[in-house]
Design a protein around this motif. Structure first.
Motif, short mmCIF file in Angstrom:
data_model
loop_
_atom_site.label_atom_id
_atom_site.label_comp_id
_atom_site.label_asym_id
_atom_site.label_seq_id
_atom_site.Cartn_x
_atom_site.Cartn_y
_atom_site.Cartn_z
N ASP A 1 -0.62 10.21 33.59
CA ASP A 1 -1.95 10.68 33.21
C ASP A 1 -2.02 10.81 31.69
N GLY A 2 -2.89 10.03 31.09
CA GLY A 2 -2.97 9.96 29.63
C GLY A 2 -3.27 11.29 28.95
N PRO A 3 -4.33 12.00 29.33
CA PRO A 3 -4.63 13.28 28.68
C PRO A 3 -3.52 14.31 28.83
N THR A 4 -2.89 14.36 30.00
CA THR A 4 -1.79 15.31 30.20
C THR A 4 -0.62 14.99 29.28
N MET A 5 -0.24 13.73 29.20
CA MET A 5 0.87 13.35 28.34
C MET A 5 0.55 13.56 26.87
N GLU A 6 -0.70 13.41 26.51
CA GLU A 6 -1.09 13.67 25.11
C GLU A 6 -0.91 15.14 24.77
N LYS A 7 -1.32 16.02 25.68
CA LYS A 7 -1.13 17.45 25.47
C LYS A 7 0.36 17.81 25.38
N ILE A 8 1.13 17.26 26.31
CA ILE A 8 2.56 17.58 26.32
C ILE A 8 3.24 17.04 25.07
N GLY A 9 2.86 15.84 24.64
CA GLY A 9 3.46 15.27 23.43
C GLY A 9 3.18 16.10 22.20
N GLU A 10 1.94 16.55 22.02
CA GLU A 10 1.60 17.38 20.87
C GLU A 10 2.33 18.72 20.92
N ALA A 11 2.36 19.32 22.11
CA ALA A 11 3.06 20.60 22.26
C ALA A 11 4.56 20.45 22.04
N LEU A 12 5.13 19.34 22.50
CA LEU A 12 6.55 19.09 22.30
C LEU A 12 6.90 18.99 20.82
N GLY A 13 6.05 18.31 20.06
CA GLY A 13 6.30 18.20 18.62
C GLY A 13 6.31 19.56 17.94
N ARG A 14 5.38 20.44 18.31
CA ARG A 14 5.35 21.78 17.70
C ARG A 14 6.57 22.60 18.12
N THR A 15 6.96 22.49 19.38
CA THR A 15 8.14 23.23 19.84
C THR A 15 9.41 22.74 19.16
N ILE A 16 9.51 21.43 18.95
CA ILE A 16 10.67 20.89 18.25
C ILE A 16 10.74 21.44 16.83
N THR A 17 9.60 21.54 16.16
CA THR A 17 9.58 22.07 14.79
C THR A 17 10.08 23.51 14.77
N VAL A 18 9.55 24.35 15.65
CA VAL A 18 9.98 25.75 15.71
C VAL A 18 11.47 25.83 16.06
N THR A 19 11.92 24.99 16.99
CA THR A 19 13.31 25.01 17.43
C THR A 19 14.26 24.74 16.28
N PHE A 20 14.01 23.68 15.52
CA PHE A 20 14.96 23.30 14.47
C PHE A 20 14.86 24.21 13.25
N VAL A 21 13.67 24.67 12.93
CA VAL A 21 13.56 25.62 11.81
C VAL A 21 14.30 26.91 12.15
N GLY A 22 14.05 27.45 13.35
CA GLY A 22 14.74 28.67 13.75
C GLY A 22 16.24 28.48 13.86
N LEU A 23 16.67 27.33 14.39
CA LEU A 23 18.11 27.08 14.53
C LEU A 23 18.80 26.96 13.18
N LEU A 24 18.19 26.26 12.25
CA LEU A 24 18.81 26.12 10.92
C LEU A 24 18.89 27.46 10.21
#
Length: 290
Positions: free
Chosen positions: A78-101
């Motif tokens: 489902d295109g809209p669902t994957m678009e939402k998940i992709g955008e949210a995944l990018g933000r979570t990755i940013t928080v994850t690596f900033v907090g981890l470092l």
């Protein structure tokens, strides 16, 4: 008289015994087994999943645990669902690596300071334990009140959850150096900084990267937990989990959970790979010899 020719013992030792297993073949079989066993467990889990969906749950309640193929058809494709998940995944990755470092930087400095002085260790280590034992959910409202509910608060939660393994494992590694090596450095009149850089830190690398791998997985948890409670700003995977759950969108919810788990595994594997590069093969060989 006929001369007797003796076979050199080295030649006899070098010849493999008939039917003896080849070392390379044994390693290949071991790698194949290591790959097949997790795959077999995965297939068994998928089978249990299907059994629960179609044999245990009532047809009117199957949205609570949709079948794996339903997740693929209704969410993954489902295109809209994957678009939402992709955008949210990018933000979570940013928080994850900033907090981890940040957690790695603070944890390394904290552990090194405690390793250099027993007084400093007795003064600071109880607070590291207290930070690990305090329920993070009890502090979430205060963090949001003090630092607002945006990116900074998410990072702080991520740091608090992933800090302790770095501190404890680094301190353990620094304090586990062989006493004979310390005596050798004493014999050569090495200073505190030289001892730390050339002896303690290299010897502690396996323990340090073990702590990094644990904190890597916890940092993903921290990013999602922070996102669940700080809903202002750009949403991450935590907000999507809450939204899909409240709307009873089972396929989308399970896909988001799978993506979050895959992120944790990927970050864990990344630091495992970095650890193998930093430590080298000498540590694995020494364990095999033992």
């Amino acid at each position: 008289m006929s001369a007797t020719v003796e076979t050199p013992p080295t030649a006899v030792a070098a010849a493999p015994a008939p039917g003896a297993p080849v070392a390379g073949r044994g390693r290949g079989r071991r790698r194949l087994t290591d790959a097949l066993l997790p795959a077999a467990v995965l297939l068994a889990l998928i089978g249990v999943w299907y059994a629960i969906t179609y044999l245990v749950l009532d047809p009117t309640r199957r949205f609570l645990m949709p079948a794996p193929h339903t997740i693929v058809t209704d969410a993954l494709f489902d295109g809209p669902t994957m678009e939402k998940i992709g955008e949210a995944l990018g933000r979570t990755i940013t928080v994850t690596f900033v907090g981890l470092l940040i957690a790695i930087a603070i944890g390394m400095v904290w552990a090194i300071a405690m390793s250099q002085s027993r007084t400093v260790e007795r003064s600071l280590f109880p607070y590291a334990v207290a930070l690990q034992c305090v329920p993070i959910l009890a502090l979430v409202p205060l963090i949001g009140f003090w630092f607002d509910y945006g990116f900074s608060s998410r990072v702080i939660v991520c740091v608090m959850i992933s800090l302790f393994p770095v501190v404890s494992n680094t301190l353990f590694g620094l304090q586990s150096v062989d006493r004979g090596m310390h005596e050798l450095f004493d014999l050569h009149g090495a200073g505190r900084v030289t001892r730390l850089v050339k002896l303690q830190l290299p010897a502690a690398m396996p323990a340090i990267f073990a702590g990094f791998r644990i904190s890597a997985g916890l940092s993903v948890v921290g990013a999602i937990v922070g996102d669940l409670f700080f809903r202002k700003g750009s949403p991450g995977l935590g907000v999507l989990l809450n939204n899909f759950s409240s709307r009873l969108q089972g396929a989308e919810l399970f896909l988001t959970i799978i993506v979050a788990a895959a992120l944790g595994i990927a970050v864990f594997a990344l630091f495992g790979w970095l650890g193998r590069i930093a430590v080298g093969r000498w540590y694995d060989q020494s364990r095999d010899a033992a």
